[in-house]
Design a protein around this motif. Sequence first.
Motif, PDB file in Angstrom:
ATOM      1  N   ASN A 152       0.814  -1.224   0.000  1.00 11.15           N
ATOM      2  CA  ASN A 152       0.000   0.000   0.000  1.00 11.15           C
ATOM      3  C   ASN A 152       0.845   1.270   0.000  1.00 11.15           C
ATOM      4  O   ASN A 152       0.318   2.363   0.203  1.00 11.15           O
ATOM      5  CB  ASN A 152      -0.970   0.006   1.182  1.00 11.15           C
ATOM      6  CG  ASN A 152      -0.262  -0.033   2.529  1.00 11.15           C
ATOM      7  OD1 ASN A 152       0.851   0.478   2.668  1.00 11.15           O
ATOM      8  ND2 ASN A 152      -0.902  -0.641   3.522  1.00 11.15           N
ATOM      9  N   GLY A 153       2.154   1.123  -0.199  1.00  9.48           N
ATOM     10  CA  GLY A 153       3.025   2.296  -0.348  1.00  9.48           C
ATOM     11  C   GLY A 153       3.565   2.860   0.938  1.00  9.48           C
ATOM     12  O   GLY A 153       4.139   3.952   0.927  1.00  9.48           O
ATOM     13  N   SER A 154       3.404   2.136   2.065  1.00  7.21           N
ATOM     14  CA  SER A 154       3.858   2.665   3.350  1.00  7.21           C
ATOM     15  C   SER A 154       5.326   2.385   3.632  1.00  7.21           C
ATOM     16  O   SER A 154       5.867   2.933   4.597  1.00  7.21           O
ATOM     17  CB  SER A 154       3.010   2.062   4.489  1.00  7.21           C
ATOM     18  OG  SER A 154       1.659   2.440   4.350  1.00  7.21           O
TER      19      SER A 154
ATOM     20  N   ASN B 290       4.909   7.216  -7.142  1.00  4.99           N
ATOM     21  CA  ASN B 290       3.811   6.680  -6.343  1.00  4.99           C
ATOM     22  C   ASN B 290       4.212   5.264  -5.930  1.00  4.99           C
ATOM     23  O   ASN B 290       4.192   4.338  -6.738  1.00  4.99           O
ATOM     24  CB  ASN B 290       2.511   6.670  -7.153  1.00  4.99           C
ATOM     25  CG  ASN B 290       1.313   6.240  -6.335  1.00  4.99           C
ATOM     26  OD1 ASN B 290       1.406   5.358  -5.486  1.00  4.99           O
ATOM     27  ND2 ASN B 290       0.175   6.865  -6.590  1.00  4.99           N
ATOM     28  N   ARG B 291       4.572   5.095  -4.668  1.00  4.69           N
ATOM     29  CA  ARG B 291       5.135   3.817  -4.238  1.00  4.69           C
ATOM     30  C   ARG B 291       4.116   2.676  -4.336  1.00  4.69           C
ATOM     31  O   ARG B 291       4.485   1.530  -4.596  1.00  4.69           O
ATOM     32  CB  ARG B 291       5.656   3.931  -2.808  1.00  4.69           C
ATOM     33  CG  ARG B 291       6.881   4.818  -2.675  1.00  4.69           C
ATOM     34  CD  ARG B 291       7.467   4.733  -1.290  1.00  4.69           C
ATOM     35  NE  ARG B 291       6.522   5.141  -0.266  1.00  4.69           N
ATOM     36  CZ  ARG B 291       6.320   6.392   0.105  1.00  4.69           C
ATOM     37  NH1 ARG B 291       7.007   7.370  -0.475  1.00  4.69           N
ATOM     38  NH2 ARG B 291       5.447   6.692   1.054  1.00  4.69           N
ATOM     39  N   LYS B 292       2.853   2.977  -4.123  1.00  7.30           N
ATOM     40  CA  LYS B 292       1.834   1.928  -4.224  1.00  7.30           C
ATOM     41  C   LYS B 292       1.715   1.421  -5.656  1.00  7.30           C
ATOM     42  O   LYS B 292       1.654   0.205  -5.901  1.00  7.30           O
ATOM     43  CB  LYS B 292       0.486   2.472  -3.745  1.00  7.30           C
ATOM     44  CG  LYS B 292      -0.626   1.437  -3.755  1.00  7.30           C
ATOM     45  CD  LYS B 292      -1.923   2.025  -3.216  1.00  7.30           C
ATOM     46  CE  LYS B 292      -3.029   0.975  -3.232  1.00  7.30           C
ATOM     47  NZ  LYS B 292      -4.309   1.511  -2.721  1.00  7.30           N
ATOM     48  N   TYR B 293       1.713   2.337  -6.596  1.00  2.77           N
ATOM     49  CA  TYR B 293       1.620   1.942  -8.007  1.00  2.77           C
ATOM     50  C   TYR B 293       2.861   1.155  -8.431  1.00  2.77           C
ATOM     51  O   TYR B 293       2.761   0.122  -9.097  1.00  2.77           O
ATOM     52  CB  TYR B 293       1.464   3.194  -8.870  1.00  2.77           C
ATOM     53  CG  TYR B 293       1.442   2.918 -10.355  1.00  2.77           C
ATOM     54  CD1 TYR B 293       0.279   2.476 -10.979  1.00  2.77           C
ATOM     55  CD2 TYR B 293       2.585   3.107 -11.132  1.00  2.77           C
ATOM     56  CE1 TYR B 293       0.257   2.224 -12.345  1.00  2.77           C
ATOM     57  CE2 TYR B 293       2.562   2.855 -12.490  1.00  2.77           C
ATOM     58  CZ  TYR B 293       1.400   2.414 -13.094  1.00  2.77           C
ATOM     59  OH  TYR B 293       1.373   2.160 -14.438  1.00  2.77           O
TER      60      TYR B 293
ATOM     61  N   ASP C 164       2.889  -2.438  -7.130  1.00  4.35           N
ATOM     62  CA  ASP C 164       2.087  -3.342  -7.966  1.00  4.35           C
ATOM     63  C   ASP C 164       2.848  -3.738  -9.227  1.00  4.35           C
ATOM     64  O   ASP C 164       2.818  -4.908  -9.641  1.00  4.35           O
ATOM     65  CB  ASP C 164       0.765  -2.669  -8.343  1.00  4.35           C
ATOM     66  CG  ASP C 164      -0.147  -2.472  -7.141  1.00  4.35           C
ATOM     67  OD1 ASP C 164       0.030  -3.203  -6.140  1.00  4.35           O
ATOM     68  OD2 ASP C 164      -1.017  -1.577  -7.185  1.00  4.35           O
TER      69      ASP C 164
END
Length: 625
Positions: A287-289, A480-483, A486
């Motif tokens: 989730n990019g955390s 965008n770490r979440k993107y 993925d």
Amino acid sequence: MKSKIKWAALGGLVLSFMSLLVHLFLAKSSAGFVQYSAITAFSEDLQYANGAGGKGAGSRKLWGKVKALEPLQPHANPRSTFPVPNEENNGFIYAKVFGGFEKIRTSICDLVTVSRLLNATLVIPDIQESTRSKGISSKFKSFSYLYNEEQFISALANDVIIEVVPKLKKSKVIGLILSDGGCLQSILPPSLAEYQRLRCRVAFHALRFRPEIVELGHLIVERLRGSGQPYLAYHPGLKRDTLAYHGCAELFQDVHTELIQYRRAQLIKQGIINEELSVDSHAQKGNGSCPLMPKEVGLLLRAMGYPPRTRIYLAGSETFGGQRVLIPLRAMYTNLVDRTSLCSKQELADVIGPETPLPLDSFQFPPVKTPKQLKEEWDKAGPRPRPLPPPPGRPIYQHEKEGWYGWITEKDSEPDPSPIDLREQAHRLLWDALDYIVSVEADAFFPGFDNDGSGWPDFSSLVMGHRLYEMASIRTYRPNRKYLADLLNNTSDHLYHPSRNWTLSVREHLNRSTTEDGIMQEFQLSRPKSFLSHPIPECSCTTVKTVENLHPDKNSNLHVLFGGQDECPKWMVQATKTVGTQESTDEETETQEDEIDSGQQESDGSGEADTIPSVEQDEEMDPDD
């Protein structure tokens, strides 16, 4: 029988002769292959020298400015009535600032703003990480260990009164202790826009590092740009506190996991974290955390097209995990350097200044117990039958004590910092200051962990905000770490042999992150936590009167970005036009050279199709190569 033997001998001779011919053919082919490899390596060096590494084909795609953002200019001067403070005020504000480089910088900006709001005189803040008790050089005071005190006072002379040794009056002194990186919320009402601009004047004009730091920082930049080559600055963002806050311990799978978990337990006990001790680190990363690991950053840079010989500066005084986590990135980019590889020990020592030698933190074994003491302990051990006594303790050698985490093998609680640890904490302020200068001046900047959502200021966000203020058009990646998590998961089985579609997806995302789309994303995510990470529109202006000249679509992010901007003063517009004319002339010349180079590459069959291979043509990127 004899005839059979003759035929067998003849067959052996024929096979030997054929084997000799095959060996000769292979030797000739391998010689040609070696010659081809040498020519290929030489052509790659030549292409890098004329291409992505300097001026030539492809360089503007990796190092060029974002044209749509060029009208954004820094403008933090007051734009309405903002009178000069008078001597008659409401008293003094004295503050002690705790924390690292990032918290110190944001706290001082807030202190100045609060002093102006309360019409009070600000006493030079006391930076606790650089007090005399930390064993720093007697040449410097607390504030002047990091910043230029005279510049700080003179730059804010029209904004707030600063005194070094004030005559404190009874009941007219406010004492503040700042430990969380500030005392003022990030977003202020529109009526207080002038105070936001005051924050910018403090951060980007008044807070100048002392001359020794500035001189060495610019020297590092000159060495990185030797032979006219650009460089990229990269800050991993791997810090123990942030990793513990977000529960990213399982990303390491070694002793660092225990260290992160111990720190997370402390944060839970202090009430900073209201979650469980054990969390799923891989879900957090999804989730990019969690930060992008250096190996992943290397893969992303390779997908962008940065050649293996790209100069990358590793910023940050602390990279939790040590050199081990940097091995894959260093294998992909051999020109990965930091301040220790670009500066001599004497140059770094000159920045620190003369210090009193501290005694070595030598380990001492516990006293040996006598046989009588051992017998008394045995007799008091309890009723029989008793288990056998434990085997004698193994001696702990000095090499097992090296590193600040050596305590984890001996006890369950973290020891108090030693005098050497306190001094090293003060030194980290200087190393972060050097890296801050180099990162702001870089031709491109890539953050491994920014906008983490913890509410604490982070190094990468401050650098990105400074670059956005000084020159919004320079290449700053806002991933965008979440993107990206993925994307990396989708090709986890082929990380070193990704498909062409995956490569194009990475390029599209990272290229868009440098444009107005990335800025608007930071406006929504980063600005509510830290104003200095996104100091627009209050601290900027535009040199264009209508946004339609830049983008016809009124619903685009460019219209949203420029919609709240004031127009720049006429003198600034004229100065920008003069500089822009010269740059456009240089770009036209460079574009013509690029077209010539591109034409030669196409005629030679070595164009971009070779640089971005298809799925069948992708060569495996081996980190051990």
